[in-house]
Structure formats: structure tokens, C-alpha cells
Design an enzyme around this catalytic site. Structure first.
Site, PDB file in Angstrom:
ATOM      1  N   HIS A 147       2.971   3.707   4.636  1.00  0.00           N
ATOM      2  CA  HIS A 147       1.758   3.398   5.509  1.00  0.00           C
ATOM      3  C   HIS A 147       0.997   4.235   5.967  1.00  0.00           C
ATOM      4  O   HIS A 147      -0.005   4.291   6.269  1.00  0.00           O
ATOM      5  CB  HIS A 147       2.071   2.376   6.515  1.00  0.00           C
ATOM      6  CG  HIS A 147       2.718   3.092   7.769  1.00  0.00           C
ATOM      7  ND1 HIS A 147       4.289   3.060   8.079  1.00  0.00           N
ATOM      8  CD2 HIS A 147       2.353   3.877   8.557  1.00  0.00           C
ATOM      9  CE1 HIS A 147       4.473   3.642   9.164  1.00  0.00           C
ATOM     10  NE2 HIS A 147       3.327   4.233   9.613  1.00  0.00           N
ATOM     11  N   ASP A 178       8.969   1.962   3.143  1.00  0.00           N
ATOM     12  CA  ASP A 178       8.079   2.717   3.904  1.00  0.00           C
ATOM     13  C   ASP A 178       8.123   4.192   3.711  1.00  0.00           C
ATOM     14  O   ASP A 178       8.104   5.017   4.828  1.00  0.00           O
ATOM     15  CB  ASP A 178       8.243   2.480   5.117  1.00  0.00           C
ATOM     16  CG  ASP A 178       6.820   2.613   6.020  1.00  0.00           C
ATOM     17  OD1 ASP A 178       5.822   2.852   5.372  1.00  0.00           O
ATOM     18  OD2 ASP A 178       6.914   2.105   7.415  1.00  0.00           O
ATOM     19  N   SER A 256       4.809   8.913  13.050  1.00  0.00           N
ATOM     20  CA  SER A 256       4.984   8.251  11.558  1.00  0.00           C
ATOM     21  C   SER A 256       5.285   9.360  10.586  1.00  0.00           C
ATOM     22  O   SER A 256       4.655  10.068  10.247  1.00  0.00           O
ATOM     23  CB  SER A 256       3.918   7.235  10.946  1.00  0.00           C
ATOM     24  OG  SER A 256       4.122   5.973  11.558  1.00  0.00           O
TER      25      SER A 256
END
Length: 566
Positions: A147, A178, A256
Site C-alpha cells: 500500500h 501487502d 509502514s
């Protein structure tokens, strides 16, 4: 009094900030300051959402948006920027000190995103920028979250202590897990840095240290905690369920893609999402090494990411003794009952509804669908499936009519009727006489109805999204997205997001077949059969002639997307 006729199919809501169900608990994933997905756990329904960080509110979980740690021990972990270097003179736990030499492999990822416009599929949205974290592994490669680089236009990476941003190339994006893999062509980037080594799957209470570039500053950040849970988790961005670690270290926006280290300085996972709720504190989630290794080996084996396979069945627990007896199960039998089998799955040729799955690859399945994992732990048997690769075979033992059978089944990836993602490709569309036809996907529903599309979209579309199965690999759910008003379509203006069932009495299989049938039609009329027994009839010659003027009026470059032209 006769009421005016009302066209079925609800108009899209243009209020993405609508209040969610206050009783639900959700988790979301974000690249930096952008929320890219969420799942509602109140009714175990998995969904995807998108919004900005300005929409954060109590009861929502934003990926990388965990509660900031405020314990005295962690408040003692302070760092300052001195000549671009991390100040390790502060009071830090011993595990953090061991991680310091590996920090040079942690990089900051800068991405410019240009998302497709699903409501106006011939356009793209305004670009925006984000930053996240990543880390260097062997083979001149960088790992980060999928993402973090979704719909990327440009990706750059910067090393710790450097003032140079290097252009990066995206090698693979694993939406389900992911994870994304990048590389940098500039040799200078790889100088003086050692790739990280992966460690084994940690145990409960093992210390972990998350390193990255979260909000609150520009330099590297370190948070520490322990592994508090290991189980199959819902991966928000991919709308899948894979093995995951729950930790109590702070994971904030920008973390992230950053690595999670053990006390030996080995990477044991990738930070990717967190939970924020009024009843929860310090709950972050990490992608563990088995999932990371699967992604890397899949890429090395196939030259691209092929995905995680599934068994392709829906199953029911067999914990009720009367239910087990009725299915011919003895005291020596344990397993789960098959409810439905995906028609596109290879196992649909050998398995049948009401078969009892007793074991998978020699591992016995319990009545609640779990298998032994480690000492004192059990885990869903889907974990065994996720360890396989697309095209691998697995030995499945089943009970049918009180007799056992074994089948060697080839595993394949999941084919959804309404896909959770479209693989970074632009959306497909076809226009005739102002009628805009498109294929339904989760990003399309989110674009039309906002982040709460699972409440606001038409019930029939949601029912197909949650329960319908694709009969063939290329099957799509085709709808009239909207009608661009013109003289040719008077009386049809209110048709919105209504499924197309047939064209000139021929079933519509997918968008490409519909476009081909309309373009090659030589009959006098074009007749579209829609849901709720509604029909649309247009004169063929007039419709095709009016299409050119409508495209010119709305500045649309083509009547169909490029993928339909081939």
C-alpha cells in the site's frame, strides 16, 4: 394516484465522510498519511476503504496509526538528530542497542501516487505524495508495503544519514500479503550498507523493535515491545487472511514497510497495520518471516508475484455431536464440512458439498478448523494452504458417505466475482449512446459510495460481493454505471449501477464480450436486459452515431478502454 416510476439501483452517495456504524470495530492500512483499507470485524465481513487522515475518528484503526506508547520505560527512549546520526547515548533497552548496527539498512520511501478514477474511468485523480519505510535485503532489493507504492507514478528511496533521494523501480507488488519489492539502479545507493538477515518466527513475549520513519520527525525512529499474539490475521489492504504477529510496540503513520527486529538484530517482520479503538491500546501488527519468505521465493521462482493459493471451499465447523453423527463421523473422526466449492477452483472436479475434510497434507484438521502449530498453540488450517505456492499439489483426505478418500489437489489462486483489487491496472469501461458500462470491483464500490460502501451500496451488489462465486475465470459483474444525458437516451437518465444481464437475448459474460456484441451488432435495435426486469432499447444506427457526439461533449478520448480494444 399513480406514483412516478422509480428506476432500480441507488444513486451513489458523494459523502465519503459519512459516519460509520458506531458499534463496529475496524482496522485500516495506510501508506503514511493515507488510509487505504479497512475491515469491519463486528460481523466478520472483510471490506476495503479509502480516505485521508483528516477522517480519523474514535473506533477506527488506521494502518500505522497505533496508540503512541507512553510507558515510563519507553519515554526514556529518546533520540536527537546530531549531524544526521542517531543518538544512542540515551537510555535504551539492551535489545534496541543490538539493533543499532542494522539501522543503516532501513530506508525512507517517497512515493507519488496517481489513482484511477473509477467513477470516471477515462480519467485519473489528482496525484498526491506519501512517505513510508523500507529496508534493504540481499540481491540489491528493498522491501516495503504494497500500500506504500500502490498506483505509483514515481518512487524514491533515501538512506539513513543521506541527503540524496534515489529513483527506485518497483519489481513486484503482492497485494494479498501487502509487500512490495523495489530496486535501485544507481550503484552509489548500495555502497556501505549491509542487507538485513531474516530471523525465525518469534515466540510469545519475545522482544521486538520496530524501526522506521513515522510522523513526528524526519529522522529514524525506534519503538520496542513484545510479541503478544500469533495467529491468522485479516490483512486489510489485501482483504485476505494470513499469518501475522500482534505486538505492543507503537506503529504510527509512516512506519509502514519498516522492519521489526528481534534481540539478535535479525528482521522478523514488516510493520503494516495497527488497531486503534477506545477499548484497545498499543496493538500493532507485523507481517512475519514465513509470509515474507513466501513472497520473495514466489518472485524468484516465477519472475513475478503469483499470489497465495487457496483451497477454494467454504467450510462449516463440526463441533455439534448430532451433526457429526448425521454425517457418518465416528469418535475417531475430526474435521470440517464443505459447504460450497468455487466453480473455478481445480478441486471442484473431485470434492463435493458435505464432504468432511479430515486432513491436509497429512496434518489432521480439528472440528473447529484448527491444526497444531507450536507447543501450546493451534492455528487455522488455512495456514497450511498459505505455505504452498500457486500450482503446487496437496494431499486432502476427506470422509464421504462414511468412507475415506484421498485426493491430490492442485492449488490455485482465488477468483472473486467482485475482485478486491484490479492489480494496479486502469478500470475498464465501454460507452454507447451515453450509457457507461463497467465491471464492478471493490475499489469501484468505494469510489461510488464512499468508505462506508458496505452500508450504502445497493443490497444486490453487496450480496454478490459477499456471497456470489464466479462460474468461469473470466466472468465479471457488468453494470450501467451512469448515463451521460443526451437526446438519444431520454427517459433512461436515472439508471445508476444496475446490472446488465443480457444483450439482444444473449447473456452478458463480461464487459469485453458485451462491447464486442454491441460493436458487431447489425440488428435494428440494441436491447439491454437489466436487473429488476428493466430493459433499455435503442436504435442501432442512431445510438452509434450519437456516441461520437457524446464523447466529444464530455472530452472522452475513446468509447472503450484499451484492454477492450485488443
Amino acid at each position: 394516484m399513480d406514483k412516478p416510476a422509480r428506476t432500480r439501483g441507488r444513486k451513489p452517495k458523494h459523502t465519503p465522510d459519512a459516519q460509520p456504524n458506531p458499534n463496529s470495530t475496524t482496522t485500516t492500512a495506510a501508506a503514511d498519511d493515507t488510509v487505504v483499507a479497512s475491515i469491519t470485524t463486528a460481523d466478520t465481513t472483510t471490506t476495503d476503504r479509502r480516505g485521508s487522515k483528516r477522517r480519523r475518528k474514535t473506533g477506527k484503526v488506521k494502518n500505522d496509526d497505533a496508540v503512541i506508547v507512553t510507558s515510563p520505560e519507553r519515554r526514556a527512549v529518546r533520540h536527537s538528530e546530531q549531524n544526521g546520526e542517531y543518538d544512542v547515548t540515551a537510555v535504551v533497552p539492551e535489545s534496541v542497542g543490538k539493533v543499532v548496527p542494522s539501522m543503516d539498512a532501513v530506508v525512507k520511501v517517497f512515493c507519488v501516487h496517481t489513482e484511477p478514477n473509477f467513477s470516471l474511468p477515462w480519467q485519473r485523480k489528482r496525484q498526491y505524495s506519501s512517505s513510508s519505510s523500507g529496508f534493504i535485503i540481499g540481491g540489491r532489493r528493498v522491501l516495503t508495503n504494497a500500500h506504500s507504492v500502490e498506483h505509483h507514478t514515481q518512487v524514491k528511496v533515501k538512506k539513513r544519514g543521506s541527503d540524496t533521494k534515489y529513483l527506485a523501480t518497483v519489481l513486484a507488488i503482492g497485494t494479498e500479503c501487502d509487500i512490495a519489492m523495489l530496486t535501485v539502479n544507481d550503484d552509489e545507493f548500495w555502497e556501505g550498507v549491509s542487507p538485513l538477515e531474516f530471523g525465525d518466527l518469534p515466540a510469545l513475549q519475545d522482544a521486538v523493535t520496530v524501526v522506521g520513519y513515522p510522523i513526528g520527525g524526519d529522522t529514524i525512529s525506534v519503538t520496542s515491545g513484545v510479541v503478544s499474539r500469533i495467529e491468522i490475521l485479516s490483512y486489510v489492504h489485501g482483504s485476505t487472511e494470513l499469518l501475522g504477529l500482534q505486538i505492543d510496540a507503537a506503529i504510527n503513520s509512516g512506519n509502514s514497510g519498516g522492519p521489526a527486529f528481534n534481540d539478535k538484530g535479525e528482521c522478523v517482520g514488516i510493520a503494516f497495520q495497527s488497531l486503534k479503538h477506545e477499548d484497545a491500546e498499543n496493538i500493532g501488527y507485523v507481517i512475519p518471516t514465513p509470509v515474507i519468505t513466501h513472497f520473495i521465493q514466489d518472485y524468484e521462482k516465477n519472475g513475478e508475484y503469483t499470489g497465495f493459493p487457496i483451497l477454494g471451499v467454504e467450510w462449516q465447523k463440526m463441533e455439534n455431536p448430532d451433526l457429526r453423527m448425521s454425517m457418518g463421523m465416528g469418535n475417531e473422526h475430526k474435521g470440517v464440512r464443505i459447504k460450497r466449492i468455487e466453480p473455478t477452483a481445480p478441486e471442484s472436479n473431485v470434492l463435493s458439498p458435505s464432504d468432511i475434510i479430515l486432513s491436509f497434507d497429512g496434518v489432521n484438521v480439528a472440528n473447529d478448523g484448527t491444526v497444531p502449530f507450536r507447543h501450546g498453540e493451534r492455528i487455522g488450517f488455512s495456514y497450511l494452504v498459505s505455505q504452498k505456492y500457486t500450482g503446487d499439489k496437496a494431499l486432502v483426505k476427506i470422509l464421504r458417505n462414511s468412507k475415506t478418500h484421498e485426493f491430490n489437489i492442485k492449488l490455485a489462486t482465488h477468483k472473486r466475482l467482485i475482485p478486491a483489487h484490479i492489480g494496479g491496472k486502469p478500470p475498464s469501461y465501454y460507452i454507447i449512446a451515453g450509457f457507461v458500462f463497467t465491471a464492478v470491483s471493490v475499489p469501484y464500490l468505494r469510489s461510488e459510495y464512499g468508505k462506508d460502501y458496505d452500508f450504502d451500496a445497493p443490497v444486490k451488489l453487496l450480496d454478490k460481493h459477499l456471497h456470489a462465486m464466479a462460474e468461469t475465470v473470466d466472468e465479471q459483474l457488468v453494470v450501467v454505471s451512469q448515463v451521460l444525458v443526451a437526446d438519444i437516451n431520454i427517459g433512461y437518465e436515472e439508471i445508476v449501477n444496475t446490472q446488465v444481464l443480457a444483450f439482444n437475448n444473449k447473456p452478458v459474460k463480461n464487459l469485453k464480450s458485451l462491447a464486442a456484441m454491441v460493436e458487431s451488432c447489425t440488428e435494428e435495435f440494441l436491447k439491454f436486459d437489466l436487473e429488476y426486469e428493466q430493459i433499455v432499447v435503442l436504435r442501432t444506427k442512431m445510438a452509434k452515431k450519437a456516441t461520437r457526439d457524446i464523447l466529444l461533449t464530455h472530452c472522452i478520448p475513446s468509447a472503450m478502454s484499451d484492454d477492450l480494444k485488443s
